[in-house]
Design a protein around this motif. Sequence first.
Motif, PDB file in Angstrom:
ATOM      1  N   GLU A 185      19.531 -91.784 -58.599  1.00  0.00           N
ATOM      2  CA  GLU A 185      18.140 -91.902 -57.473  1.00  0.00           C
ATOM      3  C   GLU A 185      17.245 -91.883 -58.488  1.00  0.00           C
ATOM      4  O   GLU A 185      17.223 -91.317 -59.350  1.00  0.00           O
ATOM      5  N   PRO A 186      15.920 -92.483 -58.072  1.00  0.00           N
ATOM      6  CA  PRO A 186      14.874 -92.280 -58.830  1.00  0.00           C
ATOM      7  C   PRO A 186      14.388 -90.903 -59.060  1.00  0.00           C
ATOM      8  O   PRO A 186      14.518 -90.085 -58.463  1.00  0.00           O
ATOM      9  N   VAL A 187      13.510 -90.644 -60.199  1.00  0.00           N
ATOM     10  CA  VAL A 187      12.919 -89.354 -60.614  1.00  0.00           C
ATOM     11  C   VAL A 187      11.838 -88.885 -59.477  1.00  0.00           C
ATOM     12  O   VAL A 187      12.117 -87.864 -59.050  1.00  0.00           O
ATOM     13  N   PHE A 207       3.691 -91.360 -68.272  1.00  0.00           N
ATOM     14  CA  PHE A 207       3.461 -90.281 -67.465  1.00  0.00           C
ATOM     15  C   PHE A 207       4.496 -89.228 -67.107  1.00  0.00           C
ATOM     16  O   PHE A 207       5.553 -89.879 -66.253  1.00  0.00           O
ATOM     17  N   ASP A 208       4.548 -88.167 -67.331  1.00  0.00           N
ATOM     18  CA  ASP A 208       5.639 -87.290 -66.669  1.00  0.00           C
ATOM     19  C   ASP A 208       4.927 -86.367 -65.818  1.00  0.00           C
ATOM     20  O   ASP A 208       3.878 -85.496 -66.070  1.00  0.00           O
ATOM     21  N   PRO A 209       5.484 -86.168 -64.467  1.00  0.00           N
ATOM     22  CA  PRO A 209       4.566 -85.344 -63.574  1.00  0.00           C
ATOM     23  C   PRO A 209       4.880 -84.034 -63.686  1.00  0.00           C
ATOM     24  O   PRO A 209       4.424 -83.090 -63.079  1.00  0.00           O
ATOM     25  N   ASN A 210       5.648 -83.480 -64.567  1.00  0.00           N
ATOM     26  CA  ASN A 210       5.906 -82.000 -64.971  1.00  0.00           C
ATOM     27  C   ASN A 210       4.617 -81.531 -65.451  1.00  0.00           C
ATOM     28  O   ASN A 210       3.841 -82.017 -66.030  1.00  0.00           O
ATOM     29  N   TYR A 268       9.370 -93.924 -68.470  1.00  0.00           N
ATOM     30  CA  TYR A 268      10.007 -94.064 -67.257  1.00  0.00           C
ATOM     31  C   TYR A 268       9.607 -95.673 -66.986  1.00  0.00           C
ATOM     32  O   TYR A 268       8.685 -96.258 -67.726  1.00  0.00           O
ATOM     33  N   VAL A 269       9.885 -96.219 -65.772  1.00  0.00           N
ATOM     34  CA  VAL A 269       9.652 -97.467 -65.251  1.00  0.00           C
ATOM     35  C   VAL A 269       9.472 -97.186 -63.658  1.00  0.00           C
ATOM     36  O   VAL A 269      10.289 -96.706 -63.067  1.00  0.00           O
TER      37      VAL A 269
END
Length: 530
Positions: free
Chosen positions: A263-265, A230-233, A241-242
Amino acid sequence: ITSSGDAHRGRSGRKAGPGFPEETCTCTSGGGRRDSFSRAGAMSCPITCAAWVARGVAKETPDKVQLDREELKRLVSEAKERLQEATDASDDEYHEEAAGDAMDVVEASAPEDRDPEDAEKLDDDELAEYDLDKYDEEDAGTESLGETLAGLTVYGSNENDPYITLKDTDQYESEDFAIKPSDNLVVCGKVDKDHCSLEVHVYNHDEDSFYVHHDLILSAYPLSTEWLNFDPNPDDSTGNYVAVGTMSPVIEVWDLDIVDCLEPVFSLGSKKAKKKKKKGKKSLSKEDNHVGHTDAVLDLSWNKQLRSVLASASADHSVILWDMSTGTPAAELSFHTDKVQTLQFHPFETQTLVSGSSDKSTILYDCRSPQDSRRIWRFSGAVARLTWNHFSPYHFLASTEDGFVYSIDARSDKPVFTLKAHDEEVSGLQLSSQVKGCLVTSSSDKYVKIWDIQGDKPSLVHSRDMKMGILFFAACCPDLPFVYAFGGEKQGLRVWDISTISAVNDVFGSRQRLVVAQPSTEANNSAQQQ
């Protein structure tokens, strides 16, 4: 068993990368076949959790982070603030403990019968053994630094050094950096002496290559990992992602297609702020801005049908359903009375979730109305792992701290079967991704066992002491039904192709392979033949 020890083996078969020496082990099983392990990671460092990434998901050439001066300043400033907060908190705790201890201390008087001359003589005797009078004198045989280095030869370049056989390593490094369509990734949590990290390994079964591609520094001890796309964009694209659960209550989500990121996304939840207490007064105010868990995150499960939803289990006795599109909790389930150690969404039904706890219970939820629709099973010990049987959608497996594995039919109150699998906690519980009835368990008793549970009549196929100390998990490759990853107290991350065991091949070699259908808009809840 193909084994790369403290290290990694690149595509060319060479030992590659500083700090990653290779060790290859081959052993012969009782049937005369050669068993193959692949092992990577520092041998003395625990590997606490891992997640596989399917073939064809990762970018062929990952992006590299290029930090500008302003962003670097911001990261340094944030790091200083976090360190200062941690220091202030520890100082406050120290002073509070010291003040409390001071209340209980009774001043002791010196013994009256001790002779001052005897005390002085005793002090002189104690100092004499260190020979402080000759402290500044040099040993007669000591050589100078120049004399020590005089016999060393230094070559101006690798081209002139006859002992270096690989004159140019750029080609090999670029080959190892690229991700092939036939590569799987294994992402594992690693605990070193002074830091914790995520190591991203490349595993190529056909090429027999297994090496660390890159790593990511974590802020806390890793406890669970879960891959998601899942990409929050807002463009509704998919990603790689993990999500990582740690001893911190905050869940970090990292982009595996970016190398050298600091840093995390994005993160889910927030740390509970510590307020300083005024003397003689108790703080009754609540943290209104706190979001999410208040203790360590022990397990994670991503909903493959509703891709924006992630479930988390915590030591604070709760389960939270996260809406990753907004970064906020959609629901909090607080029906357990002890820490929630494991949970998993149903592979086909969007609304169905099961969780297991140290309170010796498992709860099945209908997430559309979790307050009203749930079912509870109770066991002989704390529940350590849960996994749905993707070949039989009404059934799931539960393992406990006292070594049992239970097969549960969600429509029934009693277990379908009960198996005494290990002498200690069953920490790993994984069905083969494609072979029906093939179950692999790992345990705190240091053993991995392979079971045939077809027909609900479990039988032991093979057992092995992995020589890795206490084992923390087992994880099956989504593309290779007999390839499993294991982690424990030592020996790093180990990947084992169990089909090289003759007994495994005899039982499962001719069994029909199935591939679970990918989720679609019509929610096709079936498994299709390969």
